[in-house]
Design a protein around this motif. Structure first.
Motif, PDB file in Angstrom:
ATOM      1  N   PHE B  33     -32.783  17.064  60.054  1.00 37.24           N
ATOM      2  CA  PHE B  33     -31.461  16.723  61.040  1.00 37.24           C
ATOM      3  C   PHE B  33     -31.462  18.270  61.198  1.00 37.24           C
ATOM      4  O   PHE B  33     -31.260  18.901  61.863  1.00 37.24           O
ATOM      5  N   PRO B  34     -31.325  17.183  62.719  1.00 42.51           N
ATOM      6  CA  PRO B  34     -31.153  18.635  64.563  1.00 42.51           C
ATOM      7  C   PRO B  34     -29.628  17.966  64.696  1.00 42.51           C
ATOM      8  O   PRO B  34     -29.259  17.128  64.885  1.00 42.51           O
ATOM      9  N   TRP B  35     -29.540  19.689  65.931  1.00 41.89           N
ATOM     10  CA  TRP B  35     -28.436  19.486  65.892  1.00 41.89           C
ATOM     11  C   TRP B  35     -28.708  19.999  68.187  1.00 41.89           C
ATOM     12  O   TRP B  35     -29.207  20.278  68.209  1.00 41.89           O
ATOM     13  N   TYR B  36     -28.557  18.752  68.331  1.00 39.69           N
ATOM     14  CA  TYR B  36     -28.392  18.960  69.618  1.00 39.69           C
ATOM     15  C   TYR B  36     -27.131  19.616  70.536  1.00 39.69           C
ATOM     16  O   TYR B  36     -26.086  19.540  69.915  1.00 39.69           O
ATOM     17  N   TYR B  88     -21.591  19.848  70.831  1.00 38.84           N
ATOM     18  CA  TYR B  88     -22.604  19.472  70.171  1.00 38.84           C
ATOM     19  C   TYR B  88     -22.558  18.438  69.285  1.00 38.84           C
ATOM     20  O   TYR B  88     -22.249  17.256  68.782  1.00 38.84           O
ATOM     21  N   PHE B  89     -24.269  17.742  69.202  1.00 40.87           N
ATOM     22  CA  PHE B  89     -24.470  16.120  68.662  1.00 40.87           C
ATOM     23  C   PHE B  89     -25.002  16.551  66.740  1.00 40.87           C
ATOM     24  O   PHE B  89     -26.170  16.861  67.059  1.00 40.87           O
ATOM     25  N   CYS B  90     -25.377  15.870  65.987  1.00 39.66           N
ATOM     26  CA  CYS B  90     -25.269  16.499  64.791  1.00 39.66           C
ATOM     27  C   CYS B  90     -26.437  14.668  65.149  1.00 39.66           C
ATOM     28  O   CYS B  90     -25.817  13.658  65.133  1.00 39.66           O
ATOM     29  N   ALA B  91     -27.909  15.032  64.824  1.00 41.70           N
ATOM     30  CA  ALA B  91     -28.599  13.406  64.518  1.00 41.70           C
ATOM     31  C   ALA B  91     -29.644  14.090  63.183  1.00 41.70           C
ATOM     32  O   ALA B  91     -29.600  14.742  62.447  1.00 41.70           O
ATOM     33  N   ALA B  92     -29.889  12.889  62.894  1.00 40.43           N
ATOM     34  CA  ALA B  92     -30.825  12.255  61.753  1.00 40.43           C
ATOM     35  C   ALA B  92     -32.192  11.621  61.845  1.00 40.43           C
ATOM     36  O   ALA B  92     -31.581  10.726  62.751  1.00 40.43           O
ATOM     37  N   SER B  93     -32.731  11.824  61.441  1.00 37.30           N
ATOM     38  CA  SER B  93     -34.312  10.698  61.030  1.00 37.30           C
ATOM     39  C   SER B  93     -34.466  10.566  59.222  1.00 37.30           C
ATOM     40  O   SER B  93     -34.808  11.412  58.869  1.00 37.30           O
ATOM     41  N   GLY B  94     -35.253   9.763  58.891  1.00 36.36           N
ATOM     42  CA  GLY B  94     -35.362   9.393  57.974  1.00 36.36           C
ATOM     43  C   GLY B  94     -36.861   9.505  57.391  1.00 36.36           C
ATOM     44  O   GLY B  94     -37.905  10.217  57.479  1.00 36.36           O
ATOM     45  N   ALA B  95     -37.001   8.585  55.998  1.00 36.78           N
ATOM     46  CA  ALA B  95     -38.671   8.937  56.126  1.00 36.78           C
ATOM     47  C   ALA B  95     -39.523   8.169  56.693  1.00 36.78           C
ATOM     48  O   ALA B  95     -41.008   8.659  56.381  1.00 36.78           O
ATOM     49  N   THR B  96     -39.288   7.778  57.373  1.00 39.22           N
ATOM     50  CA  THR B  96     -40.607   6.336  58.419  1.00 39.22           C
ATOM     51  C   THR B  96     -40.586   8.118  58.955  1.00 39.22           C
ATOM     52  O   THR B  96     -41.516   8.085  59.580  1.00 39.22           O
ATOM     53  N   GLY B  97     -39.654   8.670  59.573  1.00 37.92           N
ATOM     54  CA  GLY B  97     -39.996   9.805  59.882  1.00 37.92           C
ATOM     55  C   GLY B  97     -39.757   9.581  61.232  1.00 37.92           C
ATOM     56  O   GLY B  97     -39.741   8.533  62.357  1.00 37.92           O
ATOM     57  N   GLY B  98     -40.489  10.623  62.409  1.00 32.88           N
ATOM     58  CA  GLY B  98     -40.231  10.698  64.336  1.00 32.88           C
ATOM     59  C   GLY B  98     -38.394  10.028  65.321  1.00 32.88           C
ATOM     60  O   GLY B  98     -38.199   9.963  64.580  1.00 32.88           O
ATOM     61  N   ASN B  99     -38.633  10.865  66.226  1.00 29.07           N
ATOM     62  CA  ASN B  99     -37.766  10.827  66.484  1.00 29.07           C
ATOM     63  C   ASN B  99     -37.461   9.642  66.828  1.00 29.07           C
ATOM     64  O   ASN B  99     -36.573   9.465  67.767  1.00 29.07           O
ATOM     65  N   ASN B 100     -38.008   8.332  67.468  1.00 26.26           N
ATOM     66  CA  ASN B 100     -37.316   7.168  67.340  1.00 26.26           C
ATOM     67  C   ASN B 100     -37.260   6.596  66.573  1.00 26.26           C
ATOM     68  O   ASN B 100     -36.358   5.889  66.487  1.00 26.26           O
ATOM     69  N   LYS B 101     -37.182   7.289  65.682  1.00 21.78           N
ATOM     70  CA  LYS B 101     -35.972   6.571  64.300  1.00 21.78           C
ATOM     71  C   LYS B 101     -34.488   7.676  64.408  1.00 21.78           C
ATOM     72  O   LYS B 101     -33.635   7.350  63.416  1.00 21.78           O
ATOM     73  N   LEU B 102     -34.415   8.784  64.909  1.00 21.76           N
ATOM     74  CA  LEU B 102     -33.422   9.606  65.124  1.00 21.76           C
ATOM     75  C   LEU B 102     -31.823   8.414  65.385  1.00 21.76           C
ATOM     76  O   LEU B 102     -32.009   7.518  66.460  1.00 21.76           O
ATOM     77  N   THR B 103     -31.021   9.044  64.514  1.00 16.56           N
ATOM     78  CA  THR B 103     -29.863   8.271  64.736  1.00 16.56           C
ATOM     79  C   THR B 103     -28.787   9.936  65.142  1.00 16.56           C
ATOM     80  O   THR B 103     -28.908  10.334  64.578  1.00 16.56           O
ATOM     81  N   PHE B 104     -28.016   9.713  66.041  1.00 16.82           N
ATOM     82  CA  PHE B 104     -26.700  10.007  66.748  1.00 16.82           C
ATOM     83  C   PHE B 104     -25.479  10.316  66.612  1.00 16.82           C
ATOM     84  O   PHE B 104     -24.926   9.084  66.217  1.00 16.82           O
ATOM     85  N   GLY B 105     -25.033  11.408  66.260  1.00 10.66           N
ATOM     86  CA  GLY B 105     -23.209  10.800  66.090  1.00 10.66           C
ATOM     87  C   GLY B 105     -22.423  11.525  66.951  1.00 10.66           C
ATOM     88  O   GLY B 105     -23.394  11.526  68.361  1.00 10.66           O
ATOM     89  N   GLN B 106     -21.460  11.313  67.117  1.00  7.95           N
ATOM     90  CA  GLN B 106     -20.658  11.021  68.742  1.00  7.95           C
ATOM     91  C   GLN B 106     -20.671  12.242  69.048  1.00  7.95           C
ATOM     92  O   GLN B 106     -19.852  12.112  70.523  1.00  7.95           O
TER      93      GLN B 106
END
Lengths: 113, 114
Positions: B33-36, B88-106
Motif C-alpha cells: 500500500f503506497p501513498w502518493y 493524496y492517493f492511497c494505492a494497493a497491489s496484490g499477490a501478483t505484485g508489481g506496479n502494473n497491478k496498482l489500484t488507486f483510490g480517488q
C-alpha cells in the motif's frame, strides 16, 4: 536523477480527432505506464509496457492505442476524441521489480471542444 | 466497482494540527500500500508505503496505520504545514505484485491553513 518529459503540456482537440501524446524518460527504466486522471476518480491505468515493443492493456484501454518503439519513449493515441472530454494523462516509469516506486511526469491536459 | 476507497474527499486543517486521511480496500490479496502525494500541475510522487506484514510505518511527520482485519489504513500527518497542501492517493497491489497491478483510490485533497 532522471526526469520524465510529457509533450504537449496542453492539448486541445476536436470531437472525433485522433490525438497523440508523447512521453520520454531518461531513468533507463524498463517499464512505462499511461494513466488517466479524472477529477474525483483517481488514476486509472490505460496501457503499460514492460520493455521495448511490448504493450499490455490496463483497465481503460478501449479508445486508446499505445506504442513503445524505444526503451526511453512511450506514446499514447486517443483514437477518437469524445466531445467535452477533459482529463489529465500521466506517464510514469519504474524498474520491473515488484513494488518499485513509480516516477510520474507532469501530465498532458486534454480538452475536447 | 471501486476497489480502493478514500475518505474524506477533501480535508481542511489548521497549521500544526494532525490531518488523518483514510483508505479502505476490498481485495484481501492486496499486500502493498503506497501513498502518493500530488501538487497542482505536477505528477504524483511516492510519499510513504507499507506492506501487509506491518501495522505501522513512520517517516518523519507521516505515519501509516494499517488494520489488515478491517482492510483499512490511514495516513496521519502530524504538525501539518501549508506546504503539505496537496492531493493524496492511497494505492494497493496484490499477490501478483508489481506496479502494473496498482489500484488507486480517488484521492483526498488536503488544505492546510496557516
Amino acid at each position: 536523477g532522471g526526469i520524465i518529459t510529457q509533450t504537449p503540456k496542453f492539448l486541445i482537440g476536436q470531437e472525433g480527432q485522433k490525438l497523440t501524446l508523447k512521453c520520454q524518460q531518461n531513468f533507463n527504466h524498463d517499464t512505462m505506464y499511461w494513466y488517466r486522471q479524472d477529477s474525483g476518480k483517481g488514476l486509472r491505468l490505460i496501457y503499460y509496457s514492460i520493455t521495448e515493443n511490448d504493450l499490455q492493456k490496463g483497465d481503460l484501454s478501449e479508445g486508446y492505442d499505445a506504442s513503445r518503439e524505444k526503451k526511453s519513449s512511450f506514446s499514447l493515441t486517443v483514437t477518437s476524441a469524445q466531445k467535452n472530454e477533459m482529463a489529465v494523462f500521466l506517464c510514469a516509469s519504474s524498474m520491473p521489480d515488484s513494488n518499485e516506486r513509480l516516477f510520474f511526469g507532469h501530465g498532458t491536459k486534454l480538452s475536447v471542444l | 466497482q471501486q476497489q480502493v476507497r478514500q475518505s474524506p474527499q477533501s480535508l481542511t486543517v489548521w497549521e500544526g494540527e494532525t490531518a488523518i486521511l483514510n483508505c479502505s480496500y476490498e481485495d484481501s490479496t492486496f499486500n502493498y500500500f503506497p501513498w502518493y502525494q500530488q501538487f497542482p500541475g505536477e505528477g504524483p510522487a511516492l510519499l510513504i508505503s507499507i506492506s501487509s506484514v506491518s501495522d505501522k510505518k513512520e517517516d518523519g511527520r507521516f505515519t501509516i496505520f494499517f488494520n489488515k482485519r478491517e482492510k483499512k489504513l490511514s495516513l496521519h500527518i502530524t504538525d501539518s504545514q501549508p506546504g503539505d497542501s496537496a492531493t493524496y492517493f492511497c494505492a494497493a497491489s496484490g499477490a501478483t505484485g508489481g506496479n502494473n497491478k496498482l489500484t488507486f483510490g480517488q484521492g483526498t485533497v488536503l488544505s492546510v491553513i496557516p
